[in-house]
Scaffold this active site. Structure first.
Site, PDB file in Angstrom:
ATOM      1  N   GLU A 430      21.613 -19.521  31.467  1.00 25.42           N
ATOM      2  CA  GLU A 430      22.422 -18.294  32.759  1.00 25.42           C
ATOM      3  C   GLU A 430      21.836 -18.711  33.730  1.00 25.42           C
ATOM      4  O   GLU A 430      21.813 -17.731  34.447  1.00 25.42           O
ATOM      5  CB  GLU A 430      22.096 -17.413  31.968  1.00 25.42           C
ATOM      6  CG  GLU A 430      22.498 -16.654  30.387  1.00 25.42           C
ATOM      7  CD  GLU A 430      21.977 -15.537  30.342  1.00 25.42           C
ATOM      8  OE1 GLU A 430      21.713 -14.659  30.568  1.00 25.42           O
ATOM      9  OE2 GLU A 430      22.379 -14.983  29.221  1.00 25.42           O
ATOM     10  N   GLU A 504      20.783 -16.779  22.155  1.00 28.97           N
ATOM     11  CA  GLU A 504      20.378 -15.642  22.998  1.00 28.97           C
ATOM     12  C   GLU A 504      21.469 -14.632  21.674  1.00 28.97           C
ATOM     13  O   GLU A 504      22.814 -15.175  21.697  1.00 28.97           O
ATOM     14  CB  GLU A 504      20.311 -15.390  24.105  1.00 28.97           C
ATOM     15  CG  GLU A 504      18.839 -15.487  24.753  1.00 28.97           C
ATOM     16  CD  GLU A 504      18.678 -14.785  25.893  1.00 28.97           C
ATOM     17  OE1 GLU A 504      19.535 -13.826  26.732  1.00 28.97           O
ATOM     18  OE2 GLU A 504      18.933 -15.212  27.226  1.00 28.97           O
TER      19      GLU A 504
END
Length: 945
Positions: A430, A504
């Site tokens: 991210e 995730e």
């Protein structure tokens, strides 16, 4: 085959002659004290010495060999001082609201010192100091000499300290750790929280992480390509042979090869290759994690000068863009969990045995893959994964191509590339500044090419919260963070050659044992649902989507364990996350049982909620059942509430009017009952129970047992609403490392320790005297010393006054903040054998402690300004000599005020708590006892062997 714990303890290195190569843990008996991040005087004077960083060997304060650390605590590694600190609303909630960081300079710097000896027989060998991980910004000195700085809290680092070793006496390591800054947005701890090693080799030796075993499987046979890096730290060129021996899982030799007439120039590194074949290969898999050992012998002039053991596994891995992940040719869904290195009671300083225990807890509900979010893991985690059969996504800390970032990435790859558990390298997570632009694409491609040069056997991935541009286009294997944030099908259509995984998913928010929200206490109900609608999915929906897409390699739940920090959706006073499938102690939440129902085959059934709802009689309860069978029938107090057929990857639900008693579920497959579960209405708490995961511990000072603490009613049922406070004490050769209960709102101490504050005696003045008498005008309190000499002021030799028979040294210190029950002591130096010591004009006696003298003081004797005076015969060299050895006067007097550790205690949370105990190093019988005010006590006995 050796047991997992034995392998973890020996690392295959037990058959190496220490005279050839030794690797010794330096974990025991470090001195530790908190310094100060902004005030050098409170940081033991560090940085104040003239030429401190201008000249070699001028380490000052605790970095000096002359500094006295007798007043400091004795600790063993791994050590996390942040877990010992109190919670504070001024702390960073992402880091668990611990009293550390910018607002707490007095708690944000830690000093470690360790003395060690090296035998004169080791002269001529290369000696290295290796740190597996220090959080963070560490600076290391050896014998007062600066070795270097490592900013990363997660990368291992190494210093060759050969040139600085004293072979004829003691050596000193000093480490300053500054945890003021943060690398992550989660609890990261503070200190030397991983192992430290002292490695000794010949000048010609296999380099650190110097071997790489690549295997190719062809039917029953495996071919091994071996690379070995050899360091020659001698001045002259060296000619030698390399012999490689391969030992199978049963310990028998299965292959060997020798290469002759190899050469490395002086102060260079050579890279050499060899090939071997294993005729009948035992593949490493989840079910049979077979491990091989490569034994590399470096032979010169007929003598073995180095031996290096490498553990590896033989297996094949494939990430296919159409069919997903394959292990040894078998299609396998990754049933993964993300985890940080953080556990109740111990913070990030996990003992090796706890790494294994945590992996087993994850395996208990079907986890087969572990993502090391978001940093390089501790080596022992990978060793445990190898032994237990757990796949690993090994993650780098930060994207980039600067020398520092690439250096950290290279250390990760070289260290971990022989682990069969590691199936893919993750080079970032991210990176919001890169996810939507061409720089992200470029950096992903560059980093992955760099990794490929170091390890051509594995693919790489990047975990992204945004796909379609930037990083995702450069990713080799795309990692989607949260299905609700991506159009995964559109991305797959646009990039059909790119394998994918859900790196995730979930981010659900649940509190163990809570079934109605209580936001005032930061408690959220445990029913599976979207934690952040629009950004993530429920656990059940996330898994169904992965199952429906054969090209999706698998899913990694955010997270396996709860962890301190990242207290979404709360701030203070919440202190831990609630994303986990299990809480911070490892107790399974209800969502873990959903995963168990879809990730495991052994028949099981689970009911939620609990059945203690006094005052809610007649209210309708949302009852859910998870099972991997075909059908489940629910009963309330023996009355059937109906049988329902299970829809694949789903759950069953009943609306049940609450009535006290027993709610039971019977699970059926093929018409036969194969599993059963029940929840009962309990009586009031009556007793405690301790349940260790093992009762026999090695007497090595490292082995641990994880002990469940439960509160039961008279019938022996766990009371699911109990919150009693339980006190713990030990007898025999065990100690308590920490306690926890999984409550995200609990501010009780996880780890208790004596709390020390230090104050240096200062304003030193000296007076030359002709007679050695304790005259009040010399040693009394309130003496005017303004006309005395400053012993720290340098004077040229010709200006030195003539020596007298004696000397008086007097220093001063202000009254410290002293609370009732605090212990007060002065630690002073032994300047001469017959010296006399005066505190506020009174002659006092001292006891010898670790090379210093200790004077215990009573608070009643303190004044606003206090004096410490030495009366002694003038030593040879006079005042300059003793001043030079005083480390700025700090060695002459340190006042320590100690707030003694509180008793070990913890309130159970919804009937559960946990204690972690460790052997102390001696054999014998040990007992852990649990007591509570109104409950029957319990005990657990341990054999330490």
């Amino acid at each position: 085959m050796q047991s997992g714990e034995a392998l973890l303890a020996t690392g295959f290195a037990d058959d190496i002659d220490p005279a050839i190569r030794s690797r010794e843990r330096l974990d025991q008996d470090w001195r530790f004290a908190l310094g100060h991040a902004t005030d050098a005087n409170k940081d033991f004077g560090h940085g104040l010495r003239a030429f401190f960083f201008a000249k070699a060997g001028y380490g000052d304060g605790p970095a000096s060999r002359e500094f006295s650390d007798a007043a400091w605590r004795l600790v063993n590694l791994p050590h996390d001082w942040a877990v010992e600190l109190p919670f504070d609303g001024r702390g960073n909630t992402n880091h668990g609201s611990k009293a550390i960081g910018r607002n707490f300079p007095e708690n944000s710097v830690g000093w470690y010192r360790k003395a060690f000896t090296v035998s004169p027989a080791d002269k001529g060998r290369r000696i290295s100091l290796e740190f597996d991980g220090v959080y963070r910004d560490s600076v290391v000195w050896v014998n007062g000499h600066y070795m270097g700085t490592e900013p990363s809290g997660y990368s291992g680092f190494r210093y060759d300290i050969t040139d600085y070793i004293n072979f004829d006496g003691e050596n000193l390591i000093a480490v300053r750790v500054d945890a003021t800054g943060e690398e992550g947005w989660f609890y990261e701890g503070a200190g030397i929280y991983r192992h430290v090693w002292l490695t000794k080799t010949a000048p010609l030796h296999v380099a650190q992480w110097g071997t790489f075993v690549k295997s190719t499987v062809n039917g029953a046979q495996a071919y091994l390509d071996i690379e070995v890096a050899v360091d020659n730290l001698a001045d002259a060129d060296q000619t030698f042979q390399l012999r490689h021996e391969v030992y199978g899982p049963d310990g028998r030799k299965v292959a060997e090869v020798e290469t002759q007439s190899l050469n490395v120039a002086g102060h260079k590194t050579g890279l050499f290759t060899a090939k071997l074949a294993v005729t009948t290969a035992a593949l490493w898999s989840l079910e049979t994690p077979n491990l091989y050992r490569l034994r590399t012998l470096l032979v010169k002039d007929g003598a073995v000068v180095d031996v290096y053991n490498t553990r590896f596994g033989i297996r094949t891995i494939v990430f296919d863009p159409d069919k997903g992940f394959f292990l040894n040719g078998k299609n396998l869904k990754l049933q993964g969990a993300n985890n940080h290195q953080d556990h109740a009671g111990v913070g990030v300083a996990l003992p090796d045995g706890l790494q294994t225990w945590r992996l087993n807890q994850l395996k208990s509900f079907g986890v087969n893959a572990y993502r090391t979010s978001h940093h390089p893991p501790t080596p022992e985690l990978l060793a445990a994964a190898d032994q237990l059969g757990m796949l690993v996504v090994d993650e780098h800390r930060m994207m980039g191509t600067s020398p520092e970032i690439k250096g950290q990435l290279e250390r990760l790859i070289r260290r971990d590339r022989n682990h069969p558990s590691v199936i893919i390298w993750s080079v970032g997570n991210e990176e919001w500044a890169l996810e939507g632009n061409p720089l992200g694409t470029h950096l992903a491609i560059e980093m992955q090419a760099f990794v490929k040069r170091l390890d051509p056997t594995r693919r790489t991935t990047v975990a992204t919260s945004y796909s379609g541009k930037g990083v995702s286009l450069g990713a080799d294997v795309i990692g989607f963070n949260y299905g609700a944030q991506h159009d995964v099908d559109a991305f797959h259509r646009a990039h059909p050659d790119k394998p994918a995984m859900m790196s995730e998913e979930g981010s659900t928010l649940t509190t163990r044992g809570i079934y109605f929200d209580d936001r005032a206490r930061s408690h959220l109900n445990a029913y599976d649902r979207q934690g952040r609608p629009g950004s993530s999915l429920s656990i059940e929906e996330g898994w169904r989507r992965v199952q429906e897409r054969p090209w999706m390699s698998g899913m990694f739940i955010w997270t396996g364990f709860d962890y301190r920090g990242e207290t979404t959706p709360f701030g203070w006073p919440a202190i831990s996350s609630q994303f986990g499938m299990i809480d911070t102690t490892g107790v399974l939440k209800d969502t873990a049982y959903y995963l168990k129902s879809v990730w495991t085959l052994e028949p099981m059934v689970h009911i939620l909620p609990h059945w203690n709802w006094a005052g809610r009689e007649g209210e309708t309860m949302d009852v859910r059942v998870y099972s991997n069978t075909e059908a489940v029938e629910l009963f309330l107090n023996g009355r059937s509430l109906g049988r329902k057929v299970i829809v694949k990857d789903s759950h069953l639900k009943w609306e049940v009017a609450y009535a006290p008693g027993k709610l039971s579920a019977r699970a059926y497959t093929g018409g036969k009952q194969v599993a059963r579960a029940e929840v009962v209405t309990t009586n009031v708490p009556a007793q405690t129970r301790l349940s260790p995961d093992k009762i026999t511990l090695r007497a090595d000072g490292e082995d641990v047992s994880v002990v469940w603490v439960n509160v039961l009613d008279k019938a022996g049922h766990i009371v699911p609403t109990a919150s009693d406070r339980v006190y713990f004490e030990t007898t025999g050769p065990i100690r308590i490392l920490g306690v926890g209960n999984g409550d995200p709102n609990s501010h009780e101490a996880d780890c208790v320790a004596d709390r020390h504050t230090y104050q240096n005696v200062g304003s030193w003045r000296s007076l030359a005297v002709d007679v050695i008498e304790g005259r009040p005008e010399w040693v009394g309190h309130g003496v005017d010393t303004s006309g005395w000499r400053d012993p720290m002021q340098w004077m040229p030799p010709e200006a030195q006054p003539p020596l007298t028979k004696g000397v008086v040294l007097q220093g001063r210190f202000d009254r410290s903040v002293i609370a009732a029950g605090d212990k007060i002591a002065l630690f002073i130096d032994q300047l001469s054998p017959d010296q006399k010591i005066y505190v506020n004009g009174d002659l006092v006696s001292a006891q010898s402690v670790d090379g210093a003298l200790k004077i215990e003081l009573a608070a009643a004797r303190f004044k606003d300004v206090n004096t410490l005076a030495y009366l002694l015969r003038t030593p040879e060299g006079g005042i300059p000599g003793i001043a030079d050895r005083s480390v700025g006067g700090s060695k002459w007097g340190t006042l320590r005020v100690t707030q003694s550790a509180a008793p070990w205690q913890r309130s159970v949370f919804n009937g559960w708590a946990q204690v972690i105990v460790q052997s102390t190093g001696a054999p014998g019988r040990a007992v852990l006892k649990a007591t509570a005010l109104t409950l029957k006590s319990s005990a657990a006995a341990f054999n330490i062997v």
